[in-house]
Design a protein around this motif. Structure first.
Motif, PDB file in Angstrom:
ATOM      1  N   ASP A 197       0.860  -1.123  -0.014  1.00 51.65           N
ATOM      2  CA  ASP A 197      -0.104   0.200  -0.075  1.00 51.65           C
ATOM      3  C   ASP A 197       0.753   1.167   0.094  1.00 51.65           C
ATOM      4  N   PRO A 198       1.610   1.629  -1.108  1.00 50.67           N
ATOM      5  CA  PRO A 198       2.283   2.824  -1.116  1.00 50.67           C
ATOM      6  C   PRO A 198       1.737   4.035  -0.478  1.00 50.67           C
ATOM      7  N   SER A 199       0.560   4.190  -1.006  1.00 49.47           N
ATOM      8  CA  SER A 199      -0.442   5.484  -0.789  1.00 49.47           C
ATOM      9  C   SER A 199      -1.062   5.337   0.656  1.00 49.47           C
ATOM     10  N   GLN A 200      -0.858   6.186   1.782  1.00 45.50           N
ATOM     11  CA  GLN A 200      -1.460   5.824   3.172  1.00 45.50           C
ATOM     12  C   GLN A 200      -2.994   6.385   3.090  1.00 45.50           C
ATOM     13  N   ALA A 201      -3.226   6.936   1.839  1.00 50.33           N
ATOM     14  CA  ALA A 201      -4.834   7.311   1.541  1.00 50.33           C
ATOM     15  C   ALA A 201      -5.355   6.207   0.923  1.00 50.33           C
ATOM     16  N   SER A 202      -4.722   5.163   0.777  1.00 52.98           N
ATOM     17  CA  SER A 202      -5.539   3.993   0.137  1.00 52.98           C
ATOM     18  C   SER A 202      -6.354   4.294  -1.074  1.00 52.98           C
ATOM     19  N   ASN A 203      -5.527   5.033  -2.032  1.00 53.46           N
ATOM     20  CA  ASN A 203      -5.938   5.351  -3.246  1.00 53.46           C
ATOM     21  C   ASN A 203      -5.681   4.153  -4.311  1.00 53.46           C
ATOM     22  N   TYR A 204      -4.679   3.327  -3.847  1.00 56.32           N
ATOM     23  CA  TYR A 204      -4.363   2.286  -4.732  1.00 56.32           C
ATOM     24  C   TYR A 204      -3.316   1.379  -3.968  1.00 56.32           C
ATOM     25  N   VAL A 205      -3.236   0.061  -4.759  1.00 60.42           N
ATOM     26  CA  VAL A 205      -2.193  -1.007  -4.174  1.00 60.42           C
ATOM     27  C   VAL A 205      -1.449  -1.346  -5.404  1.00 60.42           C
ATOM     28  N   GLN A 206      -0.235  -1.924  -4.951  1.00 61.75           N
ATOM     29  CA  GLN A 206       0.734  -2.298  -6.047  1.00 61.75           C
ATOM     30  C   GLN A 206       0.952  -3.732  -5.649  1.00 61.75           C
ATOM     31  N   LEU A 207       1.014  -4.644  -6.915  1.00 63.04           N
ATOM     32  CA  LEU A 207       1.237  -5.915  -7.120  1.00 63.04           C
ATOM     33  C   LEU A 207       2.612  -6.096  -7.636  1.00 63.04           C
ATOM     34  N   THR A 208       3.336  -6.821  -6.774  1.00 58.98           N
ATOM     35  CA  THR A 208       4.828  -6.959  -7.459  1.00 58.98           C
ATOM     36  C   THR A 208       5.203  -8.477  -7.388  1.00 58.98           C
ATOM     37  N   TRP A 209       5.918  -9.045  -8.417  1.00 60.12           N
ATOM     38  CA  TRP A 209       6.326 -10.436  -8.408  1.00 60.12           C
ATOM     39  C   TRP A 209       7.537 -10.598  -9.133  1.00 60.12           C
ATOM     40  N   GLU A 210       8.073 -11.792  -9.072  1.00 58.89           N
ATOM     41  CA  GLU A 210       9.281 -12.451  -9.519  1.00 58.89           C
ATOM     42  C   GLU A 210       9.076 -12.973 -10.869  1.00 58.89           C
ATOM     43  N   PRO A 211       9.599 -12.572 -12.067  1.00 58.57           N
ATOM     44  CA  PRO A 211       9.080 -13.486 -13.173  1.00 58.57           C
ATOM     45  C   PRO A 211       9.766 -14.651 -13.259  1.00 58.57           C
ATOM     46  N   GLY A 212      10.817 -15.011 -12.600  1.00 62.83           N
ATOM     47  CA  GLY A 212      11.360 -16.179 -12.579  1.00 62.83           C
ATOM     48  C   GLY A 212      11.986 -16.474 -13.924  1.00 62.83           C
ATOM     49  N   THR A 213      12.155 -17.668 -14.524  1.00 65.22           N
ATOM     50  CA  THR A 213      12.804 -17.903 -15.828  1.00 65.22           C
ATOM     51  C   THR A 213      11.769 -17.712 -16.878  1.00 65.22           C
ATOM     52  N   PRO A 234       4.540  -5.902 -19.274  1.00 60.84           N
ATOM     53  CA  PRO A 234       5.712  -6.704 -19.822  1.00 60.84           C
ATOM     54  C   PRO A 234       6.622  -7.137 -18.434  1.00 60.84           C
ATOM     55  N   GLY A 235       7.151  -8.260 -18.762  1.00 61.61           N
ATOM     56  CA  GLY A 235       8.019  -8.896 -17.813  1.00 61.61           C
ATOM     57  C   GLY A 235       9.046  -8.037 -17.324  1.00 61.61           C
ATOM     58  N   GLN A 236       9.517  -6.971 -18.157  1.00 68.75           N
ATOM     59  CA  GLN A 236      10.742  -6.005 -17.797  1.00 68.75           C
ATOM     60  C   GLN A 236      10.459  -5.349 -16.680  1.00 68.75           C
ATOM     61  N   TYR A 237       8.830  -5.006 -16.413  1.00 73.01           N
ATOM     62  CA  TYR A 237       8.172  -4.224 -15.365  1.00 73.01           C
ATOM     63  C   TYR A 237       7.199  -4.961 -14.667  1.00 73.01           C
ATOM     64  N   PRO A 238       7.507  -6.012 -13.794  1.00 74.90           N
ATOM     65  CA  PRO A 238       6.480  -6.908 -13.104  1.00 74.90           C
ATOM     66  C   PRO A 238       5.863  -6.289 -11.833  1.00 74.90           C
ATOM     67  N   HIS A 239       5.086  -5.203 -12.222  1.00 75.78           N
ATOM     68  CA  HIS A 239       4.331  -4.329 -11.249  1.00 75.78           C
ATOM     69  C   HIS A 239       2.932  -3.922 -11.799  1.00 75.78           C
ATOM     70  N   ILE A 240       1.914  -4.211 -11.140  1.00 76.24           N
ATOM     71  CA  ILE A 240       0.554  -3.549 -11.643  1.00 76.24           C
ATOM     72  C   ILE A 240      -0.004  -2.879 -10.497  1.00 76.24           C
ATOM     73  N   THR A 241      -0.381  -1.902 -10.694  1.00 71.50           N
ATOM     74  CA  THR A 241      -1.339  -0.757  -9.610  1.00 71.50           C
ATOM     75  C   THR A 241      -2.519  -1.022  -9.953  1.00 71.50           C
ATOM     76  N   LEU A 242      -3.354  -0.932  -8.866  1.00 70.51           N
ATOM     77  CA  LEU A 242      -4.739  -1.191  -8.922  1.00 70.51           C
ATOM     78  C   LEU A 242      -5.577  -0.124  -7.990  1.00 70.51           C
ATOM     79  N   ALA A 243      -6.316   0.752  -8.642  1.00 72.29           N
ATOM     80  CA  ALA A 243      -7.019   1.754  -8.113  1.00 72.29           C
ATOM     81  C   ALA A 243      -8.633   1.113  -7.535  1.00 72.29           C
ATOM     82  N   PRO A 244      -9.270   1.597  -6.882  1.00 69.95           N
ATOM     83  CA  PRO A 244     -10.486   0.943  -6.347  1.00 69.95           C
ATOM     84  C   PRO A 244     -11.494   0.839  -7.377  1.00 69.95           C
TER      85      PRO A 244
END
Length: 295
Positions: A197-213, A234-244
Protein backbone atom coordinates in the motif's frame (compact mmCIF):
# COMPACT_ATOMS: atom_id res chain seq x y z
CA UNK A 1 -62.93 -105.25 -40.35
CA UNK A 2 -64.84 -105.12 -37.13
CA UNK A 3 -63.83 -102.69 -34.36
CA UNK A 4 -62.91 -105.60 -32.07
CA UNK A 5 -60.59 -107.10 -34.69
CA UNK A 6 -58.95 -103.70 -35.32
CA UNK A 7 -58.11 -103.32 -31.60
CA UNK A 8 -56.62 -106.83 -31.43
CA UNK A 9 -54.35 -106.15 -34.43
CA UNK A 10 -53.10 -102.87 -32.91
CA UNK A 11 -52.20 -104.59 -29.62
CA UNK A 12 -50.39 -107.32 -31.50
CA UNK A 13 -48.39 -104.83 -33.56
CA UNK A 14 -47.19 -102.94 -30.45
CA UNK A 15 -46.20 -106.23 -28.85
CA UNK A 16 -44.16 -107.23 -31.92
CA UNK A 17 -42.37 -103.86 -32.09
CA UNK A 18 -41.49 -103.80 -28.42
CA UNK A 19 -40.64 -107.48 -28.17
CA UNK A 20 -38.57 -107.37 -31.35
CA UNK A 21 -36.35 -104.59 -30.04
CA UNK A 22 -37.33 -102.08 -32.68
CA UNK A 23 -35.15 -98.96 -32.40
CA UNK A 24 -38.20 -96.85 -33.22
CA UNK A 25 -40.12 -98.25 -30.31
CA UNK A 26 -37.10 -97.97 -28.03
CA UNK A 27 -36.74 -94.30 -28.95
CA UNK A 28 -40.45 -93.78 -28.44
CA UNK A 29 -40.33 -95.07 -24.87
CA UNK A 30 -36.88 -93.97 -23.65
CA UNK A 31 -35.84 -90.70 -25.29
CA UNK A 32 -34.96 -87.91 -22.79
CA UNK A 33 -33.64 -84.36 -23.26
CA UNK A 34 -31.60 -81.76 -21.33
CA UNK A 35 -32.27 -78.03 -21.70
CA UNK A 36 -29.16 -75.84 -21.28
CA UNK A 37 -29.23 -72.09 -20.50
CA UNK A 38 -26.88 -69.39 -19.08
CA UNK A 39 -27.35 -65.91 -17.61
CA UNK A 40 -24.69 -63.14 -17.69
CA UNK A 41 -24.93 -60.90 -14.63
CA UNK A 42 -24.31 -57.16 -14.95
CA UNK A 43 -21.02 -56.11 -13.40
CA UNK A 44 -19.53 -52.66 -12.66
CA UNK A 45 -15.78 -52.18 -12.43
CA UNK A 46 -13.34 -49.28 -12.73
CA UNK A 47 -9.70 -48.85 -13.73
CA UNK A 48 -7.34 -45.87 -13.76
CA UNK A 49 -3.89 -45.37 -15.30
CA UNK A 50 -1.40 -42.58 -15.95
CA UNK A 51 -1.44 -40.86 -12.57
CA UNK A 52 2.17 -41.62 -11.66
CA UNK A 53 3.32 -39.34 -14.50
CA UNK A 54 1.82 -36.36 -12.65
CA UNK A 55 4.54 -36.67 -10.03
CA UNK A 56 6.69 -33.53 -10.24
CA UNK A 57 8.77 -30.99 -8.37
CA UNK A 58 7.57 -27.46 -9.04
CA UNK A 59 10.13 -24.66 -9.36
CA UNK A 60 10.14 -21.13 -10.73
CA UNK A 61 11.37 -22.57 -14.02
CA UNK A 62 8.79 -25.39 -14.12
CA UNK A 63 5.62 -24.07 -12.47
CA UNK A 64 3.26 -26.29 -14.48
CA UNK A 65 2.88 -29.88 -15.68
CA UNK A 66 0.32 -31.40 -18.09
CA UNK A 67 -0.29 -35.15 -18.16
CA UNK A 68 -3.01 -37.53 -19.46
CA UNK A 69 -4.93 -39.87 -17.16
CA UNK A 70 -7.10 -42.71 -18.52
CA UNK A 71 -10.33 -43.69 -16.78
CA UNK A 72 -11.95 -47.00 -17.79
CA UNK A 73 -15.35 -48.58 -17.28
CA UNK A 74 -13.98 -52.09 -16.87
CA UNK A 75 -17.42 -53.68 -16.34
CA UNK A 76 -19.87 -55.25 -18.78
CA UNK A 77 -22.67 -52.66 -18.44
CA UNK A 78 -22.69 -48.91 -19.11
CA UNK A 79 -21.47 -46.68 -16.30
CA UNK A 80 -20.41 -43.16 -15.32
CA UNK A 81 -16.96 -42.41 -13.97
CA UNK A 82 -16.80 -40.40 -10.75
CA UNK A 83 -13.54 -39.18 -9.24
CA UNK A 84 -12.34 -37.40 -6.12
CA UNK A 85 -8.92 -36.05 -5.17
CA UNK A 86 -7.63 -37.08 -1.74
CA UNK A 87 -4.59 -35.83 0.15
CA UNK A 88 -3.33 -39.20 1.37
CA UNK A 89 -0.32 -37.85 3.22
CA UNK A 90 1.92 -34.79 3.45
CA UNK A 91 1.24 -31.09 2.95
CA UNK A 92 -2.40 -30.09 2.48
CA UNK A 93 -1.21 -26.49 2.04
CA UNK A 94 0.76 -27.54 -1.04
CA UNK A 95 -2.27 -29.35 -2.49
CA UNK A 96 -4.32 -26.19 -1.90
CA UNK A 97 -1.71 -24.11 -3.75
CA UNK A 98 -1.67 -26.22 -6.93
CA UNK A 99 -4.29 -25.05 -9.42
CA UNK A 100 -5.77 -27.80 -11.59
CA UNK A 101 -7.66 -27.70 -14.86
CA UNK A 102 -8.72 -30.95 -16.54
CA UNK A 103 -10.56 -31.63 -19.79
CA UNK A 104 -11.33 -34.72 -21.92
CA UNK A 105 -9.20 -35.32 -25.04
CA UNK A 106 -9.42 -37.89 -27.86
CA UNK A 107 -6.07 -39.58 -27.12
CA UNK A 108 -3.12 -39.32 -24.76
CA UNK A 109 -1.13 -37.72 -27.60
CA UNK A 110 -3.52 -34.75 -27.49
CA UNK A 111 -2.45 -33.92 -23.93
CA UNK A 112 0.70 -31.81 -24.10
CA UNK A 113 2.15 -28.86 -22.22
CA UNK A 114 1.12 -26.58 -25.09
CA UNK A 115 -2.42 -27.96 -25.51
CA UNK A 116 -5.29 -25.49 -25.17
CA UNK A 117 -7.92 -26.18 -22.53
CA UNK A 118 -10.83 -27.88 -24.26
CA UNK A 119 -14.56 -28.08 -23.73
CA UNK A 120 -15.92 -29.84 -20.68
CA UNK A 121 -13.09 -28.58 -18.48
CA UNK A 122 -13.28 -28.65 -14.69
CA UNK A 123 -11.18 -26.42 -12.43
CA UNK A 124 -10.08 -26.47 -8.83
CA UNK A 125 -7.02 -27.36 -6.77
CA UNK A 126 -5.65 -30.74 -5.79
CA UNK A 127 -7.20 -30.14 -2.38
CA UNK A 128 -10.64 -29.57 -3.92
CA UNK A 129 -11.12 -30.85 -7.47
CA UNK A 130 -14.53 -31.40 -9.09
CA UNK A 131 -15.23 -34.89 -10.40
CA UNK A 132 -13.89 -35.97 -13.79
CA UNK A 133 -17.22 -37.36 -14.95
CA UNK A 134 -17.78 -39.30 -18.17
CA UNK A 135 -20.52 -41.66 -19.34
CA UNK A 136 -18.89 -44.79 -20.77
CA UNK A 137 -20.03 -47.91 -22.60
CA UNK A 138 -18.94 -51.31 -21.25
CA UNK A 139 -15.12 -51.63 -21.29
CA UNK A 140 -14.74 -48.17 -22.84
CA UNK A 141 -12.20 -45.57 -21.68
CA UNK A 142 -11.79 -41.80 -21.67
CA UNK A 143 -8.60 -39.73 -21.49
CA UNK A 144 -8.55 -36.62 -19.31
CA UNK A 145 -5.78 -34.07 -19.78
CA UNK A 146 -4.78 -32.71 -16.36
CA UNK A 147 -2.74 -29.52 -15.98
CA UNK A 148 -1.30 -28.71 -12.54
CA UNK A 149 0.13 -25.24 -11.92
CA UNK A 150 1.77 -24.00 -8.74
CA UNK A 151 0.40 -20.70 -7.45
CA UNK A 152 2.19 -18.15 -5.32
CA UNK A 153 2.09 -18.67 -1.60
CA UNK A 154 2.82 -22.38 -1.85
CA UNK A 155 5.04 -23.74 0.90
CA UNK A 156 8.63 -24.26 -0.23
CA UNK A 157 10.33 -27.65 0.12
CA UNK A 158 7.00 -29.38 0.75
CA UNK A 159 5.62 -32.76 -0.39
CA UNK A 160 2.15 -34.19 -0.66
CA UNK A 161 1.01 -37.67 -1.64
CA UNK A 162 -2.16 -37.47 -3.74
CA UNK A 163 -4.71 -40.16 -4.64
CA UNK A 164 -7.14 -39.76 -7.52
CA UNK A 165 -10.00 -42.06 -6.49
CA UNK A 166 -12.35 -43.57 -9.09
CA UNK A 167 -15.64 -45.45 -9.12
CA UNK A 168 -18.08 -46.35 -11.89
CA UNK A 169 -21.80 -46.02 -11.20
CA UNK A 170 -25.04 -47.08 -12.85
CA UNK A 171 -28.18 -45.91 -11.06
CA UNK A 172 -27.77 -47.20 -7.48
CA UNK A 173 -24.99 -49.62 -8.42
CA UNK A 174 -21.43 -48.57 -7.55
CA UNK A 175 -18.23 -50.38 -8.46
CA UNK A 176 -15.42 -51.12 -6.08
CA UNK A 177 -13.13 -48.14 -5.50
CA UNK A 178 -9.77 -47.90 -7.25
CA UNK A 179 -7.17 -45.15 -7.13
CA UNK A 180 -4.00 -43.90 -8.76
CA UNK A 181 -1.34 -42.09 -6.78
CA UNK A 182 1.33 -39.45 -7.37
CA UNK A 183 3.54 -37.00 -5.47
CA UNK A 184 3.70 -33.21 -5.68
CA UNK A 185 6.84 -31.48 -4.46
CA UNK A 186 7.80 -27.82 -4.26
CA UNK A 187 11.34 -26.48 -4.64
CA UNK A 188 12.99 -23.93 -2.40
CA UNK A 189 13.12 -21.13 -5.00
CA UNK A 190 9.43 -20.35 -5.42
CA UNK A 191 8.32 -16.93 -6.62
CA UNK A 192 5.90 -14.85 -4.58
CA UNK A 193 3.32 -12.17 -5.28
CA UNK A 194 3.58 -9.16 -3.01
CA UNK A 195 0.86 -6.58 -2.34
CA UNK A 196 1.86 -3.20 -0.89
CA UNK A 197 0.00 0.00 0.00
CA UNK A 198 2.27 2.82 -1.20
CA UNK A 199 -0.44 5.39 -0.51
CA UNK A 200 -1.57 5.87 3.07
CA UNK A 201 -4.72 7.38 1.66
CA UNK A 202 -5.55 3.95 0.18
CA UNK A 203 -5.95 5.32 -3.29
CA UNK A 204 -4.20 2.32 -4.84
CA UNK A 205 -2.26 -0.88 -4.15
CA UNK A 206 0.72 -2.28 -6.01
CA UNK A 207 1.25 -5.92 -6.95
CA UNK A 208 4.85 -7.03 -7.48
CA UNK A 209 6.22 -10.45 -8.46
CA UNK A 210 9.34 -12.27 -9.61
CA UNK A 211 9.12 -13.39 -13.25
CA UNK A 212 11.50 -16.28 -12.60
CA UNK A 213 12.71 -17.95 -15.79
CA UNK A 214 9.79 -16.74 -17.90
CA UNK A 215 10.75 -14.77 -21.00
CA UNK A 216 11.18 -11.04 -20.45
CA UNK A 217 8.68 -10.57 -23.30
CA UNK A 218 5.93 -12.30 -21.29
CA UNK A 219 2.89 -10.12 -20.66
CA UNK A 220 1.01 -10.21 -17.35
CA UNK A 221 -2.37 -9.00 -16.13
CA UNK A 222 -4.39 -9.09 -12.91
CA UNK A 223 -7.79 -10.79 -12.76
CA UNK A 224 -10.74 -10.99 -10.41
CA UNK A 225 -12.36 -14.22 -11.52
CA UNK A 226 -12.29 -14.11 -15.33
CA UNK A 227 -12.37 -10.31 -15.49
CA UNK A 228 -9.12 -8.43 -16.10
CA UNK A 229 -8.48 -5.53 -13.73
CA UNK A 230 -5.79 -2.91 -14.24
CA UNK A 231 -3.36 -2.66 -17.14
CA UNK A 232 -1.18 -5.31 -18.72
CA UNK A 233 2.51 -5.19 -17.92
CA UNK A 234 5.57 -6.74 -19.64
CA UNK A 235 8.04 -8.94 -17.81
CA UNK A 236 10.59 -6.11 -17.74
CA UNK A 237 8.25 -4.22 -15.36
CA UNK A 238 6.63 -6.81 -13.06
CA UNK A 239 4.36 -4.38 -11.22
CA UNK A 240 0.62 -3.72 -11.53
CA UNK A 241 -1.11 -0.82 -9.81
CA UNK A 242 -4.79 -1.16 -8.91
CA UNK A 243 -7.13 1.66 -7.96
CA UNK A 244 -10.47 0.94 -6.23
CA UNK A 245 -12.52 1.96 -9.26
CA UNK A 246 -10.64 -0.60 -11.37
CA UNK A 247 -11.47 -3.48 -9.05
CA UNK A 248 -15.00 -2.48 -8.00
CA UNK A 249 -16.75 -3.46 -11.29
CA UNK A 250 -15.50 -7.02 -10.84
CA UNK A 251 -16.00 -7.24 -7.10
CA UNK A 252 -19.77 -7.79 -7.39
CA UNK A 253 -20.38 -6.02 -4.10
CA UNK A 254 -17.88 -8.09 -2.10
CA UNK A 255 -15.71 -6.25 0.41
CA UNK A 256 -12.72 -8.57 -0.02
CA UNK A 257 -11.79 -10.16 -3.35
CA UNK A 258 -9.00 -12.42 -4.59
CA UNK A 259 -6.78 -10.91 -7.28
CA UNK A 260 -4.72 -13.30 -9.41
CA UNK A 261 -1.81 -12.27 -11.63
CA UNK A 262 -1.56 -14.49 -14.70
CA UNK A 263 0.85 -14.76 -17.60
CA UNK A 264 -0.78 -14.04 -20.97
CA UNK A 265 -0.33 -15.95 -24.20
CA UNK A 266 0.82 -14.48 -27.54
CA UNK A 267 -2.74 -13.42 -28.28
CA UNK A 268 -3.08 -11.57 -24.98
CA UNK A 269 -5.36 -14.17 -23.40
CA UNK A 270 -4.86 -15.41 -19.81
CA UNK A 271 -3.12 -18.75 -19.38
CA UNK A 272 -3.16 -21.25 -16.51
CA UNK A 273 0.26 -19.96 -15.43
CA UNK A 274 -0.77 -18.17 -12.23
CA UNK A 275 2.04 -16.04 -10.85
CA UNK A 276 0.20 -15.58 -7.58
CA UNK A 277 -2.97 -14.62 -5.74
CA UNK A 278 -3.59 -12.09 -3.02
CA UNK A 279 -6.67 -10.66 -1.29
CA UNK A 280 -7.50 -6.96 -1.49
CA UNK A 281 -10.23 -5.16 0.42
CA UNK A 282 -12.49 -2.44 -0.94
CA UNK A 283 -14.00 0.06 1.48
CA UNK A 284 -15.44 3.57 1.53
CA UNK A 285 -14.40 6.70 3.40
CA UNK A 286 -15.79 10.22 3.35
CA UNK A 287 -13.48 10.99 0.45
CA UNK A 288 -14.76 8.09 -1.62
CA UNK A 289 -13.94 4.43 -2.44
CA UNK A 290 -10.62 3.03 -1.17
CA UNK A 291 -8.56 -0.13 -1.49
CA UNK A 292 -5.98 -1.88 0.71
CA UNK A 293 -3.99 -5.11 0.73
CA UNK A 294 -5.22 -8.11 2.65
CA UNK A 295 -8.59 -9.21 3.93
Amino acid sequence: MTPRLRILLTVALVAVLVGGGSSVAWALWTTTGTAASSVTNGKLAAAISGTTAITTTFTVGTPSITRPVTLTNAGNIPGTTTTSAVVADGSTALAQAVDVVAWPVPTTDDCTDGASVGTGAVRGTWASLPSLTSSLAPRAAVVWCIRSTLAAGAPASATTNMHLVLTTTNASWVSSTVWGGFYLNSGDDLSTLTCTDPSQASNYVQLTWEPGTRSSDTLYAAFVGDQQVGDRQPGQYPHITLAPEQVTPSAQGAATVQVAVRALDAGGQPTDDVVGRTPVTLFTQDTGPKIRCGA
